[in-house]
Design a protein around this motif. Structure first.
Motif, PDB file in Angstrom:
ATOM      1  N   PRO A   1      13.551  -2.915 131.212  1.00 18.28           N
ATOM      2  CA  PRO A   1      14.225  -4.143 130.764  1.00 18.28           C
ATOM      3  C   PRO A   1      15.711  -4.160 131.104  1.00 18.28           C
ATOM      4  N   LEU A   2      16.345  -2.984 131.051  1.00 18.79           N
ATOM      5  CA  LEU A   2      17.771  -2.898 131.360  1.00 18.79           C
ATOM      6  C   LEU A   2      18.045  -3.223 132.829  1.00 18.79           C
ATOM      7  N   SER A   3      17.089  -2.927 133.716  1.00 20.43           N
ATOM      8  CA  SER A   3      17.266  -3.195 135.148  1.00 20.43           C
ATOM      9  C   SER A   3      17.369  -4.693 135.416  1.00 20.43           C
ATOM     10  N   PHE A   4      16.608  -5.484 134.678  1.00 18.63           N
ATOM     11  CA  PHE A   4      16.666  -6.932 134.861  1.00 18.63           C
ATOM     12  C   PHE A   4      18.000  -7.493 134.381  1.00 18.63           C
ATOM     13  N   ILE A   5      18.549  -6.888 133.333  1.00 17.30           N
ATOM     14  CA  ILE A   5      19.836  -7.354 132.816  1.00 17.30           C
ATOM     15  C   ILE A   5      20.982  -6.932 133.736  1.00 17.30           C
ATOM     16  N   LEU A   6      20.949  -5.696 134.208  1.00 14.09           N
ATOM     17  CA  LEU A   6      22.058  -5.150 134.983  1.00 14.09           C
ATOM     18  C   LEU A   6      21.976  -5.442 136.477  1.00 14.09           C
ATOM     19  N   PHE A   7      20.812  -5.858 136.962  1.00 16.17           N
ATOM     20  CA  PHE A   7      20.683  -6.034 138.409  1.00 16.17           C
ATOM     21  C   PHE A   7      20.003  -7.352 138.807  1.00 16.17           C
ATOM     22  N   TYR A   8      18.764  -7.544 138.415  1.00 17.76           N
ATOM     23  CA  TYR A   8      17.986  -8.664 138.941  1.00 17.76           C
ATOM     24  C   TYR A   8      18.441 -10.033 138.442  1.00 17.76           C
ATOM     25  N   ALA A   9      19.035 -10.094 137.263  1.00 16.97           N
ATOM     26  CA  ALA A   9      19.423 -11.392 136.703  1.00 16.97           C
ATOM     27  C   ALA A   9      20.744 -11.916 137.262  1.00 16.97           C
TER      28      ALA A   9
END
Length: 339
Positions: free
Chosen positions: A155-163
């Motif tokens: 979930p943190l990857s979507f916040i820090l990168f993909y979003a």
């Protein structure tokens, strides 16, 4: 027989690099920070991926680790760099469209440049820092593609990168729509401002608006596609800093027949590198044939012909000849980088 996809990409990516380099000079002269950053980031991405497609063509050897580190960091930065440049352009268009006067003092111009640099360079640097938090290993090497940054799906990857691209694209879309509405509401005043200023011409303003709108139409759908695709691939819970970086020094090498037979992985890699080429060609389509571009082509051609003692009188009225000769000269000049 059609050429292999990797060799085809090598050719197009190098052409994309050259197309970004051609208009850079006169945009630097005009202090067009957003467009200059767009060309620099896009051209750098095309050149980097062109080199990677040559060096790792048919192999996955861990060559030049320091270069691989630099290459993967640039890839991470490009996740937001081009959308950030589009945001810079749209902010500038918005300010022009809603301003009562277009003349700016030197202090205001410097302030505008600093703001654009904070967005167009600062955000990519922040993205590199944020991506490291969810990076599982040093980098991966894919045969035919080259080094790729590593990231785990949490979930943190979507916040820090993909979003990030979608968020930046949404803000940029707001500025773009607002600028277009203001432009049509105040078209008469806008034309008067343009005719009595040394700022961007009406034609350049419309071209900037066109390329920004085109970039937004690509950024938001592509960013959403990557979010949905990676979410479907399976999201793992965040295990903490120590667990994520426990094998950070590892370099994973992936053979071509493995990643090319994975539709999601192959699609993501090819979309990433071909989108850079598309950005380069789209930019040149908007800015490579404008009035100021043709003037610079004439100057370049005249300078070259005067040095070799060739008369330009036989080419009066032949605009295409100026463009072709200038492009050929630029290609020959940039070809030395690979000799």
């Amino acid at each position: 027989m059609s050429p292999p996809l990797n060799e085809l990409y090598t050719a197009f990516s190098f052409i994309g690099f050259v197309l970004c380099a051609i208009p850079l000079y006169w945009h630097l002269e005009a202090w067009n920070t957003g467009t200059c950053l767009f060309m620099i980031w896009t051209g750098l991405g095309c050149l980097m991926q062109c080199i990677n497609s040559i060096v790792w063509n048919g192999n996955m050897i861990n060559r030049v680790p320091v270069y691989c580190d630099i290459s993967t960091r640039i890839q991470v930065a490009l996740n937001v760099a081009i959308p950030a440049c589009s945001l810079c352009i749209n902010r500038r268009l918005y300010k022009i469209a809603t301003a009562k006067a277009i003349m700016l003092s030197d202090a205001e111009k410097r302030r505008a440049v600093i703001q654009d640099l904070l967005i167009g360079v600062g955000l990519p640097i922040l993205q590199i820092v944020a991506q490291y938090v969810v990076s599982t290993n040093r980098y991966n090497i894919f045969e035919d593609f080259g080094p790729v940054f590593a990231i785990e799906l949490t979930p943190l990857s979507f916040i820090l990168f993909y979003a990030w691209p979608v968020a930046i694209g949404t803000v940029s879309l707001f500025y773009c729509v607002t600028a277009i509405c203001a432009f049509y509401k105040r078209q008469r005043l806008f034309n008067q401002m343009m005719s009595h200023s040394q700022g961007p011409s009406r034609g350049r303003y419309l071209r900037l608006m066109g390329i920004s709108a085109t970039e937004i139409l690509g950024t938001i759908p592509l960013g959403t596609y990557f979010i949905v695709t990676n979410a479907k691939a399976g999201v793992q819970p965040w295990q903490g800093w120590a667990a994520t970086h426990s094998h950070y020094s590892d370099v994973v090498q992936v053979a071509g027949f493995i990643w090319k037979n994975d539709p999601n992985l192959a699609g993501g890699l090819e979309i990433f590198r071909w989108s850079l080429v598309a950005c380069a060609f789209i930019f040149f389509a908007f800015f490579g044939f404008g009035d100021e571009a043709r003037q610079h082509y004439r100057c370049v051609y005249t300078s070259i012909t005067s040095r070799i003692g060739y008369s330009t009188s036989t080419l009066h009225g032949s605009l295409h000849a100026y463009i072709v000769h200038s492009l050929c000269s630029s290609v020959r000049a940039h070809a030395h980088l690979f000799c």
